[in-house]
Design a protein around this motif. Structure first.
Motif, PDB file in Angstrom:
ATOM      1  N   PHE A  41     -51.936-101.045 -37.296  1.00 15.62           N
ATOM      2  CA  PHE A  41     -50.709-101.458 -37.989  1.00 15.62           C
ATOM      3  C   PHE A  41     -49.736-102.128 -37.032  1.00 15.62           C
ATOM      4  O   PHE A  41     -49.234-103.225 -37.300  1.00 15.62           O
ATOM      5  CB  PHE A  41     -50.038-100.252 -38.646  1.00 15.62           C
ATOM      6  CG  PHE A  41     -48.722-100.585 -39.308  1.00 15.62           C
ATOM      7  CD1 PHE A  41     -48.689-101.109 -40.594  1.00 15.62           C
ATOM      8  CD2 PHE A  41     -47.521-100.396 -38.633  1.00 15.62           C
ATOM      9  CE1 PHE A  41     -47.480-101.440 -41.201  1.00 15.62           C
ATOM     10  CE2 PHE A  41     -46.306-100.716 -39.227  1.00 15.62           C
ATOM     11  CZ  PHE A  41     -46.286-101.241 -40.519  1.00 15.62           C
ATOM     12  N   LEU A  45     -48.485-105.874 -37.037  1.00 16.05           N
ATOM     13  CA  LEU A  45     -47.074-106.064 -37.386  1.00 16.05           C
ATOM     14  C   LEU A  45     -46.433-107.067 -36.442  1.00 16.05           C
ATOM     15  O   LEU A  45     -45.698-107.969 -36.875  1.00 16.05           O
ATOM     16  CB  LEU A  45     -46.333-104.726 -37.319  1.00 16.05           C
ATOM     17  CG  LEU A  45     -44.852-104.776 -37.727  1.00 16.05           C
ATOM     18  CD1 LEU A  45     -44.721-105.123 -39.213  1.00 16.05           C
ATOM     19  CD2 LEU A  45     -44.185-103.427 -37.430  1.00 16.05           C
ATOM     20  N   CYS A 191     -51.673-105.179 -42.252  1.00 20.25           N
ATOM     21  CA  CYS A 191     -50.551-104.236 -42.331  1.00 20.25           C
ATOM     22  C   CYS A 191     -50.542-103.504 -43.671  1.00 20.25           C
ATOM     23  O   CYS A 191     -50.292-102.290 -43.727  1.00 20.25           O
ATOM     24  CB  CYS A 191     -49.223-104.969 -42.122  1.00 20.25           C
ATOM     25  SG  CYS A 191     -48.902-105.453 -40.407  1.00 20.25           S
TER      26      CYS A 191
END
Length: 287
Positions: A41, A45, A191
């Motif tokens: 993630f 990101l 994500c």
């Protein structure tokens, strides 16, 4: 780079990508026992943020045309699953081994280019692909011990996911998709896929771990933009040999930063895979 040929531009981009992804691997390892989904993630990101800035500055905006919408989706699907598999492998294997198995991606790309891009490989390409997988067995070293074999097999899937994603990158690019759009779509998709895991299984991080993941995202962004551009400039079969510099970067980082020395069988595997890549590239240049 306007005066350079597309092939040369592709080579420069693939070298930059190799360095970026090797750094990413090191930072992911440095993050320690943070859950794989959490690592993925934060990695994506940062890449999504950088890609969004590139989109805004370019003035092209974010738009996925219908003609390559499905190609972008499959690039995101296989790319995301490949990254997750690679991150898992990095935590279980030496970073050089994990990188080398991930570098089976160009061979998977050659195989998948047949049905998806109608790019038929030569006999040399076909034979080299087979030999490369034999080389991978030296790195996997199947012993029957699940704790050792399963992470290596998952790392091979990481290479398959990456190779498949690269084919769809090239297919989408040939239809007019631009680099920032492809990178942003992939990062946003990743994500969204990993966010639920982050919400329900968040692991508190130290400042060192947090900064490691941020730097992994920055390094991955360098690699992602560079490799997406590389496959826009030239096909996989012209660039794959240069992609293996990532293993050299990763091995050096592993030795210096983590005191990891590859075992003899792994080194034999590296030599086989890189060697067959060099031969295949030289044969192509003779044509």
């Amino acid at each position: 780079m306007r005066s350079l040929s597309n092939r040369t531009k592709g080579i420069i981009c693939i070298l930059a990508a190799a360095f970026g992804f090797a750094l990413m691997t090191a930072f992911i390892r440095a993050a320690g026992d943070v859950p794989v989904m959490q690592k993925s993630f934060f990695r994506n990101l940062v890449a999504m943020f950088i890609a969004s800035i590139a989109l805004v500055r370019s003035g092209i905006g974010f738009k996925i045309e219908k003609s390559y919408r499905l190609d972008i989706f499959f690039r995101c699907l296989f790319g995301t699953s490949g990254v997750i598999a690679n991150f898992y492998a990095i935590g279980k294997l030496g970073i050089a081994d994990a990188n080398m198995l991930n570098k089976l991606a160009p061979f998977f790309a050659i195989v998948l280019s047949i049905p998806l891009l109608k790019e038929v490989p030569s006999k040399v390409d076909a034979i080299s692909t087979l030999i490369a997988f034999i080389g991978a067995l030296f790195i996997i070293r199947p012993t029957g011990v699940v704790a050792e074999t399963i992470p290596a097999i998952i790392a091979v899937y990481g290479g398959f996911g990456a190779g498949t994603a690269y084919v769809f990158v090239r297919r989408a690019s040939k239809k007019g998709a631009n680099t920032p759009t492809i990178v942003f779509a992939f990062s946003a998709f990743s994500c969204l896929v990993t966010l639920p895991f982050l919400i329900f299984d968040y692991s508190p991080m130290s400042m060192r771990q947090f900064l490691s993941l941020i730097m992994a995202g920055v390094s991955a962004s360098l690699g992602q933009f560079a490799i997406t551009s590389a496959y826009r400039y030239a096909p996989a079969k012209e660039l794959s040999v240069f992609d293996y510099t990532q293993v050299i970067f990763a091995a050096l980082i592993g030795i210096v930063a983590f005191s990891e020395t590859p075992v003899l069988l792994s080194i034999i595997g590296y030599a086989i895979i890189i060697g067959v890549s060099v031969v295949r590239w030289m044969k192509r240049n003779e044509q």
